[in-house]
Design a protein around this motif. Sequence first.
Motif, PDB file in Angstrom:
ATOM      1  N   LEU A 171       0.818  -1.211   0.000  1.00  0.00           N
ATOM      2  CA  LEU A 171       0.000   0.000   0.000  1.00  0.00           C
ATOM      3  C   LEU A 171       0.854   1.264   0.000  1.00  0.00           C
ATOM      4  O   LEU A 171       0.415   2.308  -0.470  1.00  0.00           O
ATOM      5  CB  LEU A 171      -0.949  -0.014   1.200  1.00  0.00           C
ATOM      6  CG  LEU A 171      -1.944  -1.187   1.215  1.00  0.00           C
ATOM      7  CD1 LEU A 171      -2.742  -1.180   2.504  1.00  0.00           C
ATOM      8  CD2 LEU A 171      -2.831  -1.183  -0.011  1.00  0.00           C
ATOM      9  N   SER A 172       2.089   1.154   0.495  1.00  0.00           N
ATOM     10  CA  SER A 172       2.968   2.322   0.531  1.00  0.00           C
ATOM     11  C   SER A 172       3.710   2.562  -0.786  1.00  0.00           C
ATOM     12  O   SER A 172       4.312   3.621  -0.967  1.00  0.00           O
ATOM     13  CB  SER A 172       3.980   2.188   1.675  1.00  0.00           C
ATOM     14  OG  SER A 172       4.899   1.144   1.403  1.00  0.00           O
ATOM     15  N   LEU A 173       3.660   1.616  -1.720  1.00  0.00           N
ATOM     16  CA  LEU A 173       4.339   1.792  -3.005  1.00  0.00           C
ATOM     17  C   LEU A 173       3.542   2.728  -3.905  1.00  0.00           C
ATOM     18  O   LEU A 173       2.314   2.676  -3.942  1.00  0.00           O
ATOM     19  CB  LEU A 173       4.491   0.451  -3.725  1.00  0.00           C
ATOM     20  CG  LEU A 173       5.420  -0.584  -3.109  1.00  0.00           C
ATOM     21  CD1 LEU A 173       5.432  -1.840  -3.978  1.00  0.00           C
ATOM     22  CD2 LEU A 173       6.825  -0.049  -2.949  1.00  0.00           C
ATOM     23  N   ASP A 174       4.259   3.542  -4.669  1.00  0.00           N
ATOM     24  CA  ASP A 174       3.581   4.371  -5.656  1.00  0.00           C
ATOM     25  C   ASP A 174       3.315   3.550  -6.922  1.00  0.00           C
ATOM     26  O   ASP A 174       3.739   2.394  -7.030  1.00  0.00           O
ATOM     27  CB  ASP A 174       4.371   5.643  -5.963  1.00  0.00           C
ATOM     28  CG  ASP A 174       5.736   5.384  -6.591  1.00  0.00           C
ATOM     29  OD1 ASP A 174       5.972   4.290  -7.152  1.00  0.00           O
ATOM     30  OD2 ASP A 174       6.582   6.294  -6.538  1.00  0.00           O
ATOM     31  N   ALA A 175       2.630   4.141  -7.878  1.00  0.00           N
ATOM     32  CA  ALA A 175       2.237   3.431  -9.092  1.00  0.00           C
ATOM     33  C   ALA A 175       3.444   2.931  -9.884  1.00  0.00           C
ATOM     34  O   ALA A 175       3.415   1.825 -10.454  1.00  0.00           O
ATOM     35  CB  ALA A 175       1.366   4.324  -9.968  1.00  0.00           C
ATOM     36  N   VAL A 176       4.512   3.704  -9.921  1.00  0.00           N
ATOM     37  CA  VAL A 176       5.710   3.304 -10.663  1.00  0.00           C
ATOM     38  C   VAL A 176       6.347   2.071 -10.020  1.00  0.00           C
ATOM     39  O   VAL A 176       6.711   1.110 -10.708  1.00  0.00           O
ATOM     40  CB  VAL A 176       6.721   4.473 -10.747  1.00  0.00           C
ATOM     41  CG1 VAL A 176       8.042   4.009 -11.337  1.00  0.00           C
ATOM     42  CG2 VAL A 176       6.131   5.618 -11.563  1.00  0.00           C
ATOM     43  N   ALA A 177       6.477   2.066  -8.709  1.00  0.00           N
ATOM     44  CA  ALA A 177       7.077   0.922  -8.017  1.00  0.00           C
ATOM     45  C   ALA A 177       6.212  -0.325  -8.166  1.00  0.00           C
ATOM     46  O   ALA A 177       6.733  -1.429  -8.322  1.00  0.00           O
ATOM     47  CB  ALA A 177       7.286   1.253  -6.541  1.00  0.00           C
ATOM     48  N   ARG A 178       4.909  -0.154  -8.143  1.00  0.00           N
ATOM     49  CA  ARG A 178       4.008  -1.305  -8.343  1.00  0.00           C
ATOM     50  C   ARG A 178       4.194  -1.870  -9.748  1.00  0.00           C
ATOM     51  O   ARG A 178       4.262  -3.083  -9.929  1.00  0.00           O
ATOM     52  CB  ARG A 178       2.557  -0.897  -8.116  1.00  0.00           C
ATOM     53  CG  ARG A 178       2.236  -0.642  -6.660  1.00  0.00           C
ATOM     54  CD  ARG A 178       0.779  -0.277  -6.468  1.00  0.00           C
ATOM     55  NE  ARG A 178       0.512   0.010  -5.057  1.00  0.00           N
ATOM     56  CZ  ARG A 178      -0.701   0.162  -4.556  1.00  0.00           C
ATOM     57  NH1 ARG A 178      -1.773   0.058  -5.333  1.00  0.00           N
ATOM     58  NH2 ARG A 178      -0.855   0.420  -3.280  1.00  0.00           N
TER      59      ARG A 178
END
Length: 114
Positions: A16-23
């Motif tokens: 949940l703490s990851l941003d869209a790029v990291a996901r």
Amino acid sequence: MPHYLSELYTSKRTWLSLDAVARQQFFETVGHGMAKLSDLGVEPIAFGEVDAGKLHAASQSYFAIWRVPDEAALDALVSGIAAAGWHDYFETINAAGRGTDLPGHLAQLAAARS
């Protein structure tokens, strides 16, 4: 008979703490690993969100169902999922084993000792 893996999972805070790029980067890592697993006969059957409104619904948020030709491919799938870092981001419960037909399963239940 083929083997199957049913996964039930819920997002951890780390996901949940990851941003869209990291996901997206994580999904790319998972995708690269899938190519090797496909060569072993690993077949994704279905993925989705758990319908919490159904009777006896699982408490997890998501599900995945896989079919594999044998135990070696099943072991490779479970190991590959772990190696990709999946469990860093998702709390997962696995149910895996050799599949059978309904009469075969009823025989398993009839023979249950625990």
